[in-house]
Design a protein around this motif. Structure first.
Motif, PDB file in Angstrom:
ATOM      1  N   ARG A 107       5.045   2.213  12.178  1.00  0.00           N
ATOM      2  CA  ARG A 107       5.244   1.616  13.505  1.00  0.00           C
ATOM      3  C   ARG A 107       5.062   2.663  14.605  1.00  0.00           C
ATOM      4  N   GLU A 108       5.579   3.850  14.340  1.00  0.00           N
ATOM      5  CA  GLU A 108       5.444   4.932  15.329  1.00  0.00           C
ATOM      6  C   GLU A 108       3.988   5.339  15.504  1.00  0.00           C
ATOM      7  N   PHE A 109       3.282   5.501  14.399  1.00  0.00           N
ATOM      8  CA  PHE A 109       1.886   5.925  14.478  1.00  0.00           C
ATOM      9  C   PHE A 109       1.021   4.887  15.184  1.00  0.00           C
ATOM     10  N   VAL A 110       1.235   3.614  14.865  1.00  0.00           N
ATOM     11  CA  VAL A 110       0.449   2.558  15.503  1.00  0.00           C
ATOM     12  C   VAL A 110       0.711   2.520  17.002  1.00  0.00           C
ATOM     13  N   ALA A 111       1.967   2.688  17.391  1.00  0.00           N
ATOM     14  CA  ALA A 111       2.310   2.669  18.806  1.00  0.00           C
ATOM     15  C   ALA A 111       1.690   3.849  19.547  1.00  0.00           C
ATOM     16  N   ASN A 112       1.625   5.006  18.885  1.00  0.00           N
ATOM     17  CA  ASN A 112       1.126   6.213  19.536  1.00  0.00           C
ATOM     18  C   ASN A 112      -0.398   6.262  19.604  1.00  0.00           C
ATOM     19  N   ASP A 113      -1.069   5.883  18.537  1.00  0.00           N
ATOM     20  CA  ASP A 113      -2.532   5.933  18.522  1.00  0.00           C
ATOM     21  C   ASP A 113      -3.079   5.065  17.402  1.00  0.00           C
ATOM     22  N   PRO A 114      -3.334   3.778  17.677  1.00  0.00           N
ATOM     23  CA  PRO A 114      -3.810   2.881  16.621  1.00  0.00           C
ATOM     24  C   PRO A 114      -5.228   3.175  16.159  1.00  0.00           C
ATOM     25  N   ARG A 115      -5.940   4.080  16.837  1.00  0.00           N
ATOM     26  CA  ARG A 115      -7.294   4.422  16.390  1.00  0.00           C
ATOM     27  C   ARG A 115      -7.268   5.304  15.145  1.00  0.00           C
ATOM     28  N   LYS A 116      -6.188   6.022  14.922  1.00  0.00           N
ATOM     29  CA  LYS A 116      -6.124   6.962  13.808  1.00  0.00           C
ATOM     30  C   LYS A 116      -5.795   6.241  12.500  1.00  0.00           C
ATOM     31  N   ASP A 117      -6.290   6.802  11.407  1.00  0.00           N
ATOM     32  CA  ASP A 117      -6.065   6.226  10.084  1.00  0.00           C
ATOM     33  C   ASP A 117      -4.595   6.357   9.688  1.00  0.00           C
ATOM     34  N   ILE A 118      -3.966   5.224   9.445  1.00  0.00           N
ATOM     35  CA  ILE A 118      -2.541   5.203   9.108  1.00  0.00           C
ATOM     36  C   ILE A 118      -2.270   5.944   7.804  1.00  0.00           C
ATOM     37  N   PHE A 119      -3.089   5.739   6.799  1.00  0.00           N
ATOM     38  CA  PHE A 119      -2.841   6.320   5.482  1.00  0.00           C
ATOM     39  C   PHE A 119      -2.960   7.841   5.521  1.00  0.00           C
TER      40      PHE A 119
ATOM     41  N   SER B 208       0.825  -1.204   0.000  1.00  0.00           N
ATOM     42  CA  SER B 208       0.000   0.000   0.000  1.00  0.00           C
ATOM     43  C   SER B 208       0.860   1.256   0.000  1.00  0.00           C
ATOM     44  N   PHE B 209       1.993   1.226   0.690  1.00  0.00           N
ATOM     45  CA  PHE B 209       2.864   2.403   0.716  1.00  0.00           C
ATOM     46  C   PHE B 209       3.518   2.633  -0.646  1.00  0.00           C
ATOM     47  N   ARG B 210       3.886   1.558  -1.317  1.00  0.00           N
ATOM     48  CA  ARG B 210       4.433   1.713  -2.677  1.00  0.00           C
ATOM     49  C   ARG B 210       3.395   2.367  -3.602  1.00  0.00           C
ATOM     50  N   ALA B 211       2.142   1.970  -3.445  1.00  0.00           N
ATOM     51  CA  ALA B 211       1.083   2.561  -4.263  1.00  0.00           C
ATOM     52  C   ALA B 211       0.921   4.041  -3.953  1.00  0.00           C
ATOM     53  N   MET B 212       1.003   4.411  -2.676  1.00  0.00           N
ATOM     54  CA  MET B 212       0.892   5.814  -2.283  1.00  0.00           C
ATOM     55  C   MET B 212       2.057   6.635  -2.834  1.00  0.00           C
TER      56      MET B 212
ATOM     57  N   VAL C  94      -3.903   9.923  -3.312  1.00  0.00           N
ATOM     58  CA  VAL C  94      -2.860   9.227  -2.558  1.00  0.00           C
ATOM     59  C   VAL C  94      -3.483   8.394  -1.446  1.00  0.00           C
ATOM     60  N   LEU C  95      -4.444   8.988  -0.737  1.00  0.00           N
ATOM     61  CA  LEU C  95      -5.124   8.276   0.343  1.00  0.00           C
ATOM     62  C   LEU C  95      -5.941   7.114  -0.203  1.00  0.00           C
ATOM     63  N   GLU C  96      -6.629   7.354  -1.300  1.00  0.00           N
ATOM     64  CA  GLU C  96      -7.499   6.343  -1.891  1.00  0.00           C
ATOM     65  C   GLU C  96      -6.722   5.109  -2.341  1.00  0.00           C
ATOM     66  N   VAL C  97      -5.598   5.322  -3.028  1.00  0.00           N
ATOM     67  CA  VAL C  97      -4.864   4.170  -3.552  1.00  0.00           C
ATOM     68  C   VAL C  97      -4.193   3.369  -2.426  1.00  0.00           C
ATOM     69  N   GLY C  98      -3.762   4.046  -1.366  1.00  0.00           N
ATOM     70  CA  GLY C  98      -3.179   3.333  -0.242  1.00  0.00           C
ATOM     71  C   GLY C  98      -4.188   2.449   0.446  1.00  0.00           C
ATOM     72  N   PHE C  99      -5.359   2.987   0.703  1.00  0.00           N
ATOM     73  CA  PHE C  99      -6.441   2.232   1.339  1.00  0.00           C
ATOM     74  C   PHE C  99      -6.831   1.029   0.493  1.00  0.00           C
ATOM     75  N   ALA C 100      -6.986   1.249  -0.812  1.00  0.00           N
ATOM     76  CA  ALA C 100      -7.406   0.171  -1.708  1.00  0.00           C
ATOM     77  C   ALA C 100      -6.343  -0.922  -1.799  1.00  0.00           C
ATOM     78  N   ALA C 101      -5.080  -0.529  -1.894  1.00  0.00           N
ATOM     79  CA  ALA C 101      -4.015  -1.521  -2.036  1.00  0.00           C
ATOM     80  C   ALA C 101      -3.892  -2.383  -0.781  1.00  0.00           C
ATOM     81  N   PHE C 102      -4.147  -1.799   0.377  1.00  0.00           N
ATOM     82  CA  PHE C 102      -4.039  -2.557   1.623  1.00  0.00           C
ATOM     83  C   PHE C 102      -5.182  -3.566   1.764  1.00  0.00           C
ATOM     84  N   HIS C 103      -6.396  -3.127   1.469  1.00  0.00           N
ATOM     85  CA  HIS C 103      -7.568  -3.970   1.735  1.00  0.00           C
ATOM     86  C   HIS C 103      -7.932  -4.884   0.574  1.00  0.00           C
TER      87      HIS C 103
END
Length: 233
Positions: free
Chosen positions: A55-67, A34-38, A85-94
């Motif tokens: 890794r930093e974002f997940v550790a700090n607040d996993p409730r927030k959208d990573i992308f 997904s990051f390569r797509a972004m 950019v947001l759309e393609v990352g979300f799509a590639a991950f899921h």
């Protein structure tokens, strides 16, 4: 509130990081894709930057959208569309073809076979429906469930409608006779409790550090291994 196993008639399972180790088996490779797509779409970063920040974002607040966090942190190259950019990352991950070998947690298949002799079992899983169906097929668990409901993460933000559908399918059964089992207090635990179901939280995966923010995010019981459910019941 303590679990009351005597009245349970139906068990509703989550899939990812509940019946198999999605975090350990799929998340890293799906994140990299997904990051390569972004980046290709215009994210102003390289892959290592993204993986480190994730890794930093997940550790700090996993409730927030990573992308969204990655896009907002690194920015987008000139003349590129931030929304794309947001759309393609979300799509590639899921929405991805699962090429990896995936497997259940130890003894899950035998646990499901034992439980289905006593309870009606359901599976409610959120993600891209085609990808989630592929997981169920690869894990060979479909026959254990009376019904499997695929909640589309692109259009539905919670599992409440899916849980309500199960409740409505047998109006004579109370919400308390339904047990929801999953690994996220901000998803299946909260949604099930909002409808009056009982809940068990599996302490596994990236969301293990989430702290309850409302009473509905407090599970009735916590377990460290999914097969501990047999002892609870």
């Amino acid at each position: 509130m303590a679990l009351n196993p005597e009245g349970i008639r139906r068990i509703i399972f989550d899939l990812d990081d509940t019946l198999f180790d999605t975090n350990g088996q799929l998340v890293d490779v799906a994140s990299a894709e997904s990051f390569r797509a972004m980046i290709a779409a215009g994210l102003n970063a390289d892959l290592n930057d993204c993986l480190s920040k994730r890794r930093e974002f997940v550790a700090n607040d996993p409730r927030k959208d990573i992308f969204a966090q990655l896009r907002d942190h690194f920015g987008v190259r000139q003349d590129r569309d931030p929304a794309k950019v947001l759309e393609v990352g979300f799509a590639a991950f899921h929405n991805r073809e699962i090429k990896e070998k995936i497997f259940l947690f130890d003894n899950v298949q035998s646990m499901l076979e034992e439980l289905r002799e006593i309870y009606d079992l359901y599976l409610v899983t959120m993600g891209n429906p085609s990808t989630q169906k592929k997981k169920v097929g690869l894990l060979n668990i479909g026959l254990n469930f009376s019904e499997i409901i695929y909640v589309n993460v692109a259009t539905d933000k919670n599992k409440i409608a899916a849980f309500q559908h199960i409740l409505d399918s047998e109006p004579k059964l109370s919400p308390e006779s339904h047990l929801a089992v999953g690994n996220r207090i901000d998803s299946e635990i909260r949604d099930a409790k909002s409808l009056g179901m009982q809940t068990v939280l599996l302490l596994h995966g990236e969301y293990i550090g989430l702290k309850p923010q409302t009473p509905n995010e407090e599970p009735d019981e916590r377990i460290e291994s999914i097969t501990e459910l047999l002892d609870l019941l």
